[in-house]
Design a protein around this motif. Sequence first.
Motif, PDB file in Angstrom:
ATOM      1  N   LEU A 146      -3.600 -11.038  -9.899  1.00 26.72           N
ATOM      2  CA  LEU A 146      -2.736  -9.716  -9.445  1.00 26.72           C
ATOM      3  C   LEU A 146      -3.477  -9.427  -8.012  1.00 26.72           C
ATOM      4  O   LEU A 146      -4.787  -9.361  -8.093  1.00 26.72           O
ATOM      5  CB  LEU A 146      -3.094  -8.688 -10.397  1.00 26.72           C
ATOM      6  N   ASN A 147      -2.667  -9.352  -7.013  1.00 25.57           N
ATOM      7  CA  ASN A 147      -3.207  -8.782  -5.950  1.00 25.57           C
ATOM      8  C   ASN A 147      -3.337  -7.268  -5.565  1.00 25.57           C
ATOM      9  O   ASN A 147      -4.467  -6.959  -5.350  1.00 25.57           O
ATOM     10  CB  ASN A 147      -2.298  -9.401  -4.678  1.00 25.57           C
ATOM     11  N   GLN A 148      -2.247  -6.607  -5.884  1.00 24.00           N
ATOM     12  CA  GLN A 148      -2.481  -5.304  -5.816  1.00 24.00           C
ATOM     13  C   GLN A 148      -1.235  -4.357  -6.726  1.00 24.00           C
ATOM     14  O   GLN A 148      -0.304  -5.218  -6.966  1.00 24.00           O
ATOM     15  CB  GLN A 148      -2.401  -4.868  -4.174  1.00 24.00           C
ATOM     16  N   VAL A 149      -1.544  -3.215  -6.488  1.00 23.60           N
ATOM     17  CA  VAL A 149      -0.669  -2.320  -7.130  1.00 23.60           C
ATOM     18  C   VAL A 149      -0.199  -1.301  -6.134  1.00 23.60           C
ATOM     19  O   VAL A 149      -1.040  -0.763  -5.465  1.00 23.60           O
ATOM     20  CB  VAL A 149      -0.817  -1.747  -8.460  1.00 23.60           C
ATOM     21  N   THR A 150       1.143  -0.920  -5.848  1.00 18.79           N
ATOM     22  CA  THR A 150       1.483  -0.038  -4.948  1.00 18.79           C
ATOM     23  C   THR A 150       1.788   1.329  -5.633  1.00 18.79           C
ATOM     24  O   THR A 150       2.829   1.254  -6.299  1.00 18.79           O
ATOM     25  CB  THR A 150       2.333  -0.411  -3.906  1.00 18.79           C
ATOM     26  N   LEU A 151       1.165   2.515  -5.277  1.00 15.38           N
ATOM     27  CA  LEU A 151       1.674   3.590  -5.638  1.00 15.38           C
ATOM     28  C   LEU A 151       2.658   4.490  -4.745  1.00 15.38           C
ATOM     29  O   LEU A 151       2.235   4.623  -3.522  1.00 15.38           O
ATOM     30  CB  LEU A 151       0.382   4.627  -6.236  1.00 15.38           C
ATOM     31  N   PRO A 152       3.533   5.224  -5.283  1.00 14.22           N
ATOM     32  CA  PRO A 152       4.100   6.129  -4.497  1.00 14.22           C
ATOM     33  C   PRO A 152       3.416   7.407  -3.812  1.00 14.22           C
ATOM     34  O   PRO A 152       2.844   7.904  -5.102  1.00 14.22           O
ATOM     35  CB  PRO A 152       5.541   6.525  -4.993  1.00 14.22           C
ATOM     36  N   VAL A 153       3.504   7.942  -2.936  1.00 18.24           N
ATOM     37  CA  VAL A 153       2.526   9.291  -2.612  1.00 18.24           C
ATOM     38  C   VAL A 153       3.515  10.062  -1.754  1.00 18.24           C
ATOM     39  O   VAL A 153       4.403   9.623  -1.136  1.00 18.24           O
ATOM     40  CB  VAL A 153       1.241   9.149  -2.041  1.00 18.24           C
ATOM     41  N   LEU A 154       3.581  11.273  -1.942  1.00 18.13           N
ATOM     42  CA  LEU A 154       4.036  12.463  -1.020  1.00 18.13           C
ATOM     43  C   LEU A 154       3.529  12.738   0.170  1.00 18.13           C
ATOM     44  O   LEU A 154       4.251  13.260   1.041  1.00 18.13           O
ATOM     45  CB  LEU A 154       4.463  13.662  -2.107  1.00 18.13           C
ATOM     46  N   ASP A 155       2.114  12.720   0.030  1.00 14.16           N
ATOM     47  CA  ASP A 155       1.430  13.376   1.218  1.00 14.16           C
ATOM     48  C   ASP A 155       0.366  12.328   1.413  1.00 14.16           C
ATOM     49  O   ASP A 155      -0.589  12.253   0.815  1.00 14.16           O
ATOM     50  CB  ASP A 155       0.846  14.623   1.084  1.00 14.16           C
ATOM     51  N   MET A 156       0.566  11.345   2.536  1.00 14.56           N
ATOM     52  CA  MET A 156      -0.446  10.284   2.697  1.00 14.56           C
ATOM     53  C   MET A 156      -1.779  10.921   2.954  1.00 14.56           C
ATOM     54  O   MET A 156      -2.925  10.214   2.600  1.00 14.56           O
ATOM     55  CB  MET A 156       0.091   9.565   3.897  1.00 14.56           C
ATOM     56  N   LYS A 157      -1.952  11.860   3.876  1.00 14.02           N
ATOM     57  CA  LYS A 157      -3.411  12.150   4.208  1.00 14.02           C
ATOM     58  C   LYS A 157      -4.000  12.606   3.080  1.00 14.02           C
ATOM     59  O   LYS A 157      -5.311  12.316   2.872  1.00 14.02           O
ATOM     60  CB  LYS A 157      -3.169  13.433   5.243  1.00 14.02           C
ATOM     61  N   LYS A 158      -3.402  13.460   2.052  1.00 16.33           N
ATOM     62  CA  LYS A 158      -4.067  14.001   0.890  1.00 16.33           C
ATOM     63  C   LYS A 158      -4.555  12.784   0.099  1.00 16.33           C
ATOM     64  O   LYS A 158      -5.361  12.943  -0.712  1.00 16.33           O
ATOM     65  CB  LYS A 158      -3.385  15.111   0.154  1.00 16.33           C
TER      66      LYS A 158
END
Length: 124
Positions: free
Chosen positions: A3-15
Motif C-alpha cells: 500500500l503506497n498511500q491513502v488520500t483524505l479529502p480536506v476543506l482547509d488545506m492550511k489547517k
Amino acid sequence: MNLNQVTLPVLDMKKAVAFYQVLGFTLIVDTPHYVRFECPVGDSTFSLSLEPDSTANGAVIYFEHAELDSWVSELQAKGIEFVQLPTDEAYLWREAVLFDPSGNKLKLYWAGDNRLNPPWRVKS
C-alpha cells in the motif's frame, strides 16, 4: 503488493497541514490543492486533497505507535483533542480516537503482534 498511500479529502488545506505536522508527519509534497506526508517510521505516505465541498468520508485511518499513551499525552499538550483516550479494545488493540479539522476519523493505536497475528487469524 504494498500500500503506497491513502488520500483524505480536506476543506482547509492550511489547517489540515498544520494538524498533521503537529501529529509528527513530514511534509514531502506541497501544492495548494494536494499535499503528501511521509510517516515517521517505515516508508508509508498519506496525502490530502483539497475538496471545496464537504464530502462524507466513511474511512477510518489508523496510525500505529509503540508508545501510544505517551504520544497521546504529548499531542494533548500541543492542543490536539481526542474523543476517546487510549482504551484497551476487545479485539486486543489499544486505541485513541480523534478527528482532523475536516472531520476525517483517525485512530492512533498500538496492537503489537496482534496487528498481524491475532488469536483468530485465518490459517492459510
